[in-house]
Design an enzyme around this catalytic site. Structure first.
Site, PDB file in Angstrom:
ATOM      1  N   HIS A  98       0.850  -1.191   0.000  1.00 46.87           N
ATOM      2  CA  HIS A  98       0.000   0.000   0.000  1.00 46.87           C
ATOM      3  C   HIS A  98       0.885   1.241   0.000  1.00 46.87           C
ATOM      4  O   HIS A  98       1.999   1.228   0.523  1.00 46.87           O
ATOM      5  CB  HIS A  98      -0.910   0.011   1.223  1.00 46.87           C
ATOM      6  N   GLU A 157       0.828   4.037   1.639  1.00 47.39           N
ATOM      7  CA  GLU A 157       1.235   4.573   2.938  1.00 47.39           C
ATOM      8  C   GLU A 157       2.372   3.752   3.545  1.00 47.39           C
ATOM      9  O   GLU A 157       3.319   4.308   4.106  1.00 47.39           O
ATOM     10  CB  GLU A 157       0.036   4.613   3.901  1.00 47.39           C
ATOM     11  N   CYS A 188      -6.198   2.542   5.102  1.00 47.22           N
ATOM     12  CA  CYS A 188      -6.974   1.383   5.547  1.00 47.22           C
ATOM     13  C   CYS A 188      -6.543   0.987   6.962  1.00 47.22           C
ATOM     14  O   CYS A 188      -5.632   1.583   7.539  1.00 47.22           O
ATOM     15  CB  CYS A 188      -6.771   0.218   4.581  1.00 47.22           C
ATOM     16  N   CYS A 247      -2.770   0.074   7.163  1.00 47.61           N
ATOM     17  CA  CYS A 247      -1.898   1.251   7.112  1.00 47.61           C
ATOM     18  C   CYS A 247      -2.071   2.116   8.360  1.00 47.61           C
ATOM     19  O   CYS A 247      -1.108   2.715   8.843  1.00 47.61           O
ATOM     20  CB  CYS A 247      -2.199   2.054   5.855  1.00 47.61           C
TER      21      CYS A 247
END
Length: 154
Positions: free
Chosen positions: A53, A55, A83, A86
């Site tokens: 992801h 992040e 999410c 993260c």
């Protein structure tokens, strides 16, 4: 606010790069004292690795560059609300502030029922990050529409 837009526009460009590779259009930056210390481009779909992801990759980038000791004073920018996965990382590293474009209600770390970003039930996480959302929201929504179009053609 102008500096927010500057960093969010760069996140949107990173999100476009992700989209070009078939990933959700998420781009993320970590900023410390007006210097970008980490960048992340969503690549979970293209790599087959769910942990890729934007992040997480921005934090890994900052760590690789030796910025571990300033993460707690840094600001994370992202096209999307982080999410739950993260959000755990954000809380673990005690990132001071989070700025994002659009919410992700079912799995978001703030807007879902699993409000990881704002919980104060885990003492070792310390103070919750300051959060601002809706920055360049329309532009981020347009990216999401492009991704939805991409998915509908598959």
């Amino acid at each position: 606010m102008d500096s927010y837009n500057k960093y969010m526009l760069e996140c949107i460009e990173l999100g476009r790069e992700a989209l070009q590779k078939g990933n959700p259009p998420v781009g993320s930056l970590l900023v410390y004292r007006d210097e970008i210390i980490g960048r992340g481009i969503e690549s979970g779909r293209s790599s087959g690795d769910l942990t890729q992801h934007a992040e997480i990759l921005a934090v890994k980038d900052a760590l690789a560059k030796g910025y571990r000791d300033v993460l707690h004073e840094s600001v994370m920018f992202s096209t999307h609300e982080p999410c739950m996965m993260c959000s755990y990382l954000i809380r673990h590293h005690k990132i001071a502030k989070l700025i994002f474009g659009i919410s992700v209600p079912l799995v978001g770390g703030q807007s879902s029922e699993f409000n990881i970003l704002e919980t104060e039930n885990i003492p070792k996480w310390g103070r919750k990050p300051e959060i601002e959302s809706g920055i360049l929201q329309h532009e981020c929504e347009l990216l999401n529409e492009e991704f939805a179009d991409y998915l509908s053609k598959q």
